[in-house]
Design a protein around this motif. Structure first.
Motif, PDB file in Angstrom:
ATOM      1  N   VAL A 397       0.768  -1.236  -0.061  1.00 19.47           N
ATOM      2  CA  VAL A 397       0.013  -0.007  -0.123  1.00 19.47           C
ATOM      3  C   VAL A 397       0.980   1.210   0.075  1.00 19.47           C
ATOM      4  N   MET A 398       0.731   2.151  -1.014  1.00 16.58           N
ATOM      5  CA  MET A 398       1.389   3.178  -0.950  1.00 16.58           C
ATOM      6  C   MET A 398       1.253   4.153   0.220  1.00 16.58           C
ATOM      7  N   PRO A 399       2.168   4.503   0.914  1.00 17.22           N
ATOM      8  CA  PRO A 399       1.962   5.490   2.024  1.00 17.22           C
ATOM      9  C   PRO A 399       1.397   6.694   1.796  1.00 17.22           C
ATOM     10  N   LEU A 400       0.449   7.218   2.679  1.00 17.73           N
ATOM     11  CA  LEU A 400      -0.060   8.574   2.413  1.00 17.73           C
ATOM     12  C   LEU A 400       0.798   9.647   3.122  1.00 17.73           C
ATOM     13  N   ARG A 401       1.347  10.422   2.624  1.00 18.72           N
ATOM     14  CA  ARG A 401       2.203  11.591   3.057  1.00 18.72           C
ATOM     15  C   ARG A 401       1.632  12.736   3.944  1.00 18.72           C
ATOM     16  N   ALA A 402       0.623  13.145   3.405  1.00 13.80           N
ATOM     17  CA  ALA A 402      -0.313  14.361   3.798  1.00 13.80           C
ATOM     18  C   ALA A 402      -1.541  14.459   3.167  1.00 13.80           C
ATOM     19  N   TYR A 403      -2.596  15.350   3.852  1.00  7.37           N
ATOM     20  CA  TYR A 403      -3.762  15.410   3.353  1.00  7.37           C
ATOM     21  C   TYR A 403      -4.037  16.840   3.566  1.00  7.37           C
ATOM     22  N   TYR A 404      -5.193  17.401   2.942  1.00  6.75           N
ATOM     23  CA  TYR A 404      -5.811  18.556   2.915  1.00  6.75           C
ATOM     24  C   TYR A 404      -7.215  18.584   3.085  1.00  6.75           C
ATOM     25  N   TYR A 405      -7.935  19.228   4.187  1.00  7.18           N
ATOM     26  CA  TYR A 405      -9.464  19.142   3.912  1.00  7.18           C
ATOM     27  C   TYR A 405     -10.009  20.447   4.147  1.00  7.18           C
ATOM     28  N   SER A 406     -11.028  20.654   3.260  1.00  5.59           N
ATOM     29  CA  SER A 406     -11.644  21.950   3.761  1.00  5.59           C
ATOM     30  C   SER A 406     -13.330  21.510   3.093  1.00  5.59           C
ATOM     31  N   LYS A 407     -14.208  22.253   3.081  1.00  2.00           N
ATOM     32  CA  LYS A 407     -15.611  22.090   2.863  1.00  2.00           C
ATOM     33  C   LYS A 407     -15.544  21.631   1.487  1.00  2.00           C
ATOM     34  N   ASP A 408     -15.048  22.251   0.591  1.00  2.00           N
ATOM     35  CA  ASP A 408     -15.167  22.096  -0.732  1.00  2.00           C
ATOM     36  C   ASP A 408     -13.995  21.266  -1.401  1.00  2.00           C
ATOM     37  N   GLU A 409     -13.205  21.011  -0.828  1.00  2.00           N
ATOM     38  CA  GLU A 409     -11.702  20.675  -1.339  1.00  2.00           C
ATOM     39  C   GLU A 409     -11.130  19.517  -0.334  1.00  2.00           C
ATOM     40  N   LYS A 410     -10.711  18.375  -0.897  1.00  2.00           N
ATOM     41  CA  LYS A 410     -10.169  17.339   0.005  1.00  2.00           C
ATOM     42  C   LYS A 410      -8.883  16.795  -0.920  1.00  2.00           C
ATOM     43  N   LEU A 411      -7.624  16.718  -0.651  1.00  2.00           N
ATOM     44  CA  LEU A 411      -6.485  16.667  -1.425  1.00  2.00           C
ATOM     45  C   LEU A 411      -5.772  15.488  -0.625  1.00  2.00           C
ATOM     46  N   LEU A 412      -5.226  14.376  -1.388  1.00  2.00           N
ATOM     47  CA  LEU A 412      -4.209  13.285  -0.453  1.00  2.00           C
ATOM     48  C   LEU A 412      -2.953  13.365  -1.460  1.00  2.00           C
ATOM     49  N   VAL A 413      -1.805  13.344  -0.583  1.00  2.00           N
ATOM     50  CA  VAL A 413      -0.387  13.373  -1.213  1.00  2.00           C
ATOM     51  C   VAL A 413       0.223  12.187  -1.033  1.00  2.00           C
ATOM     52  N   TYR A 414       0.601  11.509  -2.195  1.00  2.00           N
ATOM     53  CA  TYR A 414       1.313  10.146  -1.983  1.00  2.00           C
ATOM     54  C   TYR A 414       2.702  10.473  -2.684  1.00  2.00           C
ATOM     55  N   ASP A 415       3.405   9.615  -2.443  1.00  2.00           N
ATOM     56  CA  ASP A 415       4.894   9.419  -3.253  1.00  2.00           C
ATOM     57  C   ASP A 415       4.403   9.113  -4.383  1.00  2.00           C
ATOM     58  N   TYR A 416       5.132   9.569  -5.729  1.00  2.00           N
ATOM     59  CA  TYR A 416       4.808   9.285  -7.209  1.00  2.00           C
ATOM     60  C   TYR A 416       5.475   8.043  -7.401  1.00  2.00           C
ATOM     61  N   ALA A 417       4.560   7.070  -8.179  1.00  2.00           N
ATOM     62  CA  ALA A 417       5.189   5.808  -8.326  1.00  2.00           C
ATOM     63  C   ALA A 417       5.197   5.626  -9.783  1.00  2.00           C
ATOM     64  N   PRO A 418       6.789   5.744 -10.209  1.00  2.00           N
ATOM     65  CA  PRO A 418       6.847   5.634 -11.647  1.00  2.00           C
ATOM     66  C   PRO A 418       6.573   4.264 -12.340  1.00  2.00           C
ATOM     67  N   SER A 419       6.432   3.196 -11.524  1.00  2.00           N
ATOM     68  CA  SER A 419       6.287   1.787 -11.841  1.00  2.00           C
ATOM     69  C   SER A 419       4.848   1.669 -12.444  1.00  2.00           C
TER      70      SER A 419
END
Length: 456
Positions: A397-419
Motif C-alpha cells: 500500500v502506497m503510504p499517505l504522506r499528507a492531506y488537506y481538508y476543507s468543505k469544498d476540497e479534499k486532497l491526498l498526497v502520496y509518493d509518486y510511483a513511476p512503475s
C-alpha cells in the motif's frame, strides 16, 4: 617506461587533488549552512546535523549530480525567524536556487546573497525584510521575487543590467522613486504594484498590464492614466488693489451678551454630539472586533493572496491556506502553496475523483488525489486519515504522506510511483500477491493506493 610511470603518477595526483577539492568544497558548504541554522531560529523540522549526509538527509538541500556542492536551498514556511547573517548563505558560491519564502525573516538583506555568482532564482516573498535592496546582483539572475516585504528606497539601477531577467516581482513593498529602464529583451513577468513609485512608466514597460503598476498613486503613463503637464497659475496684477475694509457697527452690550450665550449653547451641543458619536464608534469597533475573532477570519499580508492553481485546489479556503497535514515520519519540505503552484498532469480519473502528477518547484514529484465525490465531515475525515495511515504500513500500500481538508476540497498526497498505477497492477503488468485485503475496508477505498512490487 619512465614517461609512462610519470603519466600515471600525474593522473593519480590530479585525481586526488580533484577529490580533495570536492570534499573540501562540500565541507565548506555544510559549515556555512550550519552557521546559518545556528544563527537563525527555526522550527524543529529543520533537522540539519553534521552526523548525517548533507546531500541525502538534510531537509531542503539539493546537491549537484556528483554530490560535491550544494546547488539549491528550498525552505518555504519552516518558521525561520530574524535576520540572515552575512557570510553564511553568502558562502554557497555554487548555489543556483534559493527559496526562503513565507517565513519571518527580517532586517537588511545581505549583499553577498544577491551577488552569488551562480544564483539564477531567488524567492524571498512573504517575509519582513526591510531597508534598501542591495545593488549587487548575480549576472545570471533570471527569477527575482522580493514581494510582500518592507523594502524601502529606490529600485536599484543595476537591475537594468540583468540580461537574463525573465521575472521580477517587487509588489507590496515601500519602494519609492522612478522606475528604471529595465532590460525587457527576456522579461515576461513584471509586478511593481502597491509601492510608492512616482514619475512616468518607461516606454519599454508599457506593454505590461495595469495590474503590474496599480497602487502607486504618483505613477502615470500607459497603461495607467496619462501624465498631466501642469501649468503655473497666473500671478495677480500689480495694479489691482485690495478692497477697502468694511466698517461694522459695534454691537451694544445687550447684543454681546446674547451672542456669548448663543456661543455657549452651541459649544455645549456640539461637544455633546461629538462625545456621543465617539461612544457609538467605540461600541461599533468593539462589536466588529469581537465578531471577527469569533469567526476566525485570517488575512494574509497585504490583504491579498495569490491565485491557486486551476488544476486542483480551486476549493481551497483562504482561512485554511498552508494547512497541509503531514504524517509522522515524512521529511517533506513543501507546503500547500507549493502544491497549488506545481505543474500538474492528470494520471487518471476514478469514481471518487482525479489523480494528478505534481512537479514541485525544486523538482520533487508527488501524486495528488483530489476527492470530489466524497462527502464527509472534517472530524470523520481526519479519523479516516488516521486509519489509512495505519493501513498504509502494509508493504503493498502506497503510504499517505499528507492531506488537506476543507468543505469544498479534499486532497491526498502520496509518493509518486513511476512503475505504474493500480490499474496496471490489476491488468497483469505486475503480480498482486497481497492486495486482496482491500474489500475488507470498503470505506477506505477512496483513500488507499495499492501497488505490487514484483515485476514480471
Amino acid at each position: 617506461m619512465m614517461m609512462l610511470s610519470f603519466s600515471v603518477a600525474l593522473t593519480w595526483s590530479l585525481l586526488l587533488l580533484f577529490l580533495h577539492h570536492s570534499v573540501a568544497s562540500l565541507l565548506s558548504d555544510r559549515q556555512a549552512l550550519l552557521e546559518f541554522a545556528s544563527a537563525v531560529p527555526h522550527s524543529p523540522k529543520l533537522n540539519w546535523k553534521s552526523s548525517i549526509p548533507i546531500c541525502t538527509s538534510w531537509v531542503g538541500i539539493t546537491c549537484n549530480t556528483k554530490g560535491s556542492r550544494v546547488v539549491a536551498v528550498h525552505l518555504p514556511g519552516v518558521g525561520l525567524y530574524g535576520p540572515i547573517p552575512a557570510k553564511t548563505l553568502g558562502k554557497l558560491d555554487s548555489l543556483t536556487i534559493l527559496s526562503l519564502r513565507s517565513n519571518f525573516l527580517s532586517g537588511d538583506l545581505p549583499a553577498d546573497l544577491l551577488s552569488l555568482p551562480s544564483l539564477h532564482s531567488m524567492y524571498l516573498q512573504h517575509n519582513n525584510f526591510s531597508g534598501n535592496i542591495p545593488s549587487s546582483f548575480s549576472p545570471r539572475t533570471s527569477m527575482l521575487d522580493l514581494s510582500f516585504n518592507s523594502f524601502t528606497g529606490l529600485i536599484p539601477a543595476a537591475i537594468q543590467n540583468l540580461t537574463h531577467l525573465s521575472s521580477l516581482s517587487l509588489q507590496n513593498n515601500l519602494l519609492s522613486g522612478p522606475i528604471p529602464e529595465l532590460n525587457t529583451s527576456g522579461l515576461t513577468q513584471l509586478n511593481l504594484s502597491h509601492n510608492l513609485l512616482n514619475g512616468s512608466i518607461p516606454a519599454a514597460l508599457q506593454k505590461f498590464p495595469t495590474s503590474s503598476f496599480e497602487g502607486n498613486n504618483m505613477l502615470c503613463g500607459p497603461p495607467l492614466k496619462l501624465c498631466n503637464v501642469s501649468t503655473p497659475s497666473p500671478s495677480p496684477s500689480p495694479t489691482s488693489l485690495p478692497p477697502p475694509p468694511t466698517v461694522t457697527k459695534r454691537p451694544s452690550d445687550g447684543s454681546k451678551k446674547k451672542l456669548s450665550r448663543g456661543y455657549i449653547i452651541g459649544i455645549v451641543a456640539g461637544g455633546s454630539a461629538l462625545l456621543l458619536f465617539l461612544l457609538v464608534m467605540i461600541v461599533v469597533c468593539c462589536v466588529k472586533k469581537k465578531s471577527g475573532e469569533s469567526n476566525g477570519v485570517l488575512k494574509g499580508k497585504g490583504g491579498r493572496t495569490e491565485k491557486p492553481s486551476k488544476d486542483f485546489g480551486s476549493g481551497v479556503q483562504e482561512a485554511e491556506k498552508n494547512k497541509l497535514v503531514f504524517f509522522e515520519g515524512c521529511s517533506c519540505n513543501f507546503d500547500l502553496e507549493d502544491l497549488l503552484r506545481a505543474s500538474a498532469e492528470v494520471l487518471g480519473k476514478g469514481s471518487y475523483g482525479t489523480t494528478y502528477k505534481a512537479i514541485l518547484e525544486e523538482g520533487m514529484t508527488v501524486a495528488v488525489k483530489r476527492l470530489k465525490e466524497v462527502v464527509v465531515g472534517k472530524k470523520e475525515f481526519e479519523q479516516q486519515m488516521e486509519i489509512v495511515a495505519s493501513v498504509a504500513r502494509h508493504p503493498h500500500v502506497m503510504p499517505l504522506r499528507a492531506y488537506y481538508y476543507s468543505k469544498d476540497e479534499k486532497l491526498l498526497v502520496y509518493d509518486y510511483a513511476p512503475s505504474g498505477s493500480f490499474f496496471t497492477v490489476l491488468h497483469g503488468m505486475f503480480r498482486l500477491p497481497s492486495c486482496s485485503f482491500l474489500p475488507s475496508f470498503p470505506r477506505l477505498a477512496p483513500f488507499l493506493a495499492c501497488f505490487g512490487t514484483d515485476q514480471r
